[in-house]
Design a protein around this motif. Structure first.
Motif, PDB file in Angstrom:
ATOM      1  N   ALA A  11       0.834  -1.210   0.000  1.00  0.00           N
ATOM      2  CA  ALA A  11       0.000   0.000   0.000  1.00  0.00           C
ATOM      3  C   ALA A  11       0.866   1.257   0.000  1.00  0.00           C
ATOM      4  O   ALA A  11       0.601   2.205  -0.752  1.00  0.00           O
ATOM      5  N   LYS A  12       1.912   1.276   0.815  1.00  0.00           N
ATOM      6  CA  LYS A  12       2.808   2.437   0.864  1.00  0.00           C
ATOM      7  C   LYS A  12       3.437   2.698  -0.496  1.00  0.00           C
ATOM      8  O   LYS A  12       3.496   3.837  -0.964  1.00  0.00           O
ATOM      9  N   THR A  13       3.890   1.630  -1.126  1.00  0.00           N
ATOM     10  CA  THR A  13       4.522   1.768  -2.441  1.00  0.00           C
ATOM     11  C   THR A  13       3.523   2.287  -3.468  1.00  0.00           C
ATOM     12  O   THR A  13       3.855   3.170  -4.277  1.00  0.00           O
ATOM     13  N   ARG A  14       2.302   1.762  -3.454  1.00  0.00           N
ATOM     14  CA  ARG A  14       1.278   2.229  -4.394  1.00  0.00           C
ATOM     15  C   ARG A  14       0.957   3.706  -4.159  1.00  0.00           C
ATOM     16  O   ARG A  14       0.801   4.474  -5.114  1.00  0.00           O
ATOM     17  N   LEU A  15       0.851   4.093  -2.907  1.00  0.00           N
ATOM     18  CA  LEU A  15       0.551   5.494  -2.594  1.00  0.00           C
ATOM     19  C   LEU A  15       1.681   6.425  -3.039  1.00  0.00           C
ATOM     20  O   LEU A  15       1.439   7.507  -3.572  1.00  0.00           O
ATOM     21  N   MET A  16       2.915   5.997  -2.834  1.00  0.00           N
ATOM     22  CA  MET A  16       4.058   6.853  -3.156  1.00  0.00           C
ATOM     23  C   MET A  16       4.331   6.951  -4.647  1.00  0.00           C
ATOM     24  O   MET A  16       4.881   7.956  -5.101  1.00  0.00           O
ATOM     25  N   THR A  17       3.966   5.929  -5.399  1.00  0.00           N
ATOM     26  CA  THR A  17       4.321   5.906  -6.822  1.00  0.00           C
ATOM     27  C   THR A  17       3.142   6.157  -7.753  1.00  0.00           C
ATOM     28  O   THR A  17       3.317   6.090  -8.973  1.00  0.00           O
ATOM     29  N   GLN A  18       1.981   6.473  -7.195  1.00  0.00           N
ATOM     30  CA  GLN A  18       0.837   6.709  -8.069  1.00  0.00           C
ATOM     31  C   GLN A  18       1.047   7.982  -8.888  1.00  0.00           C
ATOM     32  O   GLN A  18       1.652   8.940  -8.419  1.00  0.00           O
TER      33      GLN A  18
END
Length: 124
Positions: free
Chosen positions: A50-57
């Motif tokens: 989730a953190k990665t998805r939020l940061m790279t969206q």
């Protein structure tokens, strides 16, 4: 979060093993650290995804909503759109990196604590 959870699991395992079976020190600390690190890595992988998805969206067009919003909203959206397995993406490399790291760190930690206590004439 990983440090706190892996340490909590390590200490719980070490305490139970010491009181029930008399296991402590050296290899026992390494095994308990390995286990704590692996379990924490597995449990926290969905949050890392989730953190990665939020940061790279990508940045949305003006007036358009973000693709992901918030940790739990992102977890729900990934599970709904891609299936629950997508939340465990990268779990194997994460475990292979963090479990040995925890094993070494906690074995050294325990050894240092024992040496400091011994220098003061104390023991665990």
């Amino acid at each position: 979060p990983w440090n706190a959870l892996s340490f909590t699991i390590y200490r719980a395992l070490a305490s139970v093993a010491a009181s029930l079976f008399g296991f402590s020190g050296g290899a026992a600390d390494a095994v308990f650290g390995l286990t704590g690190g692996a379990v924490a890595a597995i449990v926290l992988t969905p949050f890392d995804v989730a953190k990665t998805r939020l940061m790279t969206q990508p940045k949305p067009e003006p007036g358009a909503p973000l693709q992901y919003e918030g940790t739990f909203g992102t977890i729900a959206k990934v599970a709904r759109d891609e299936g629950p397995g997508a939340l465990m993406a990268g779990v194997l490399p994460r475990v292979l990196y963090l479990a040995p790291l925890a094993s070494i760190v906690f074995a050294v930690y325990a050894r240092v604590i024992r040496a400091l206590l011994a220098a003061k004439g104390l023991s665990l």
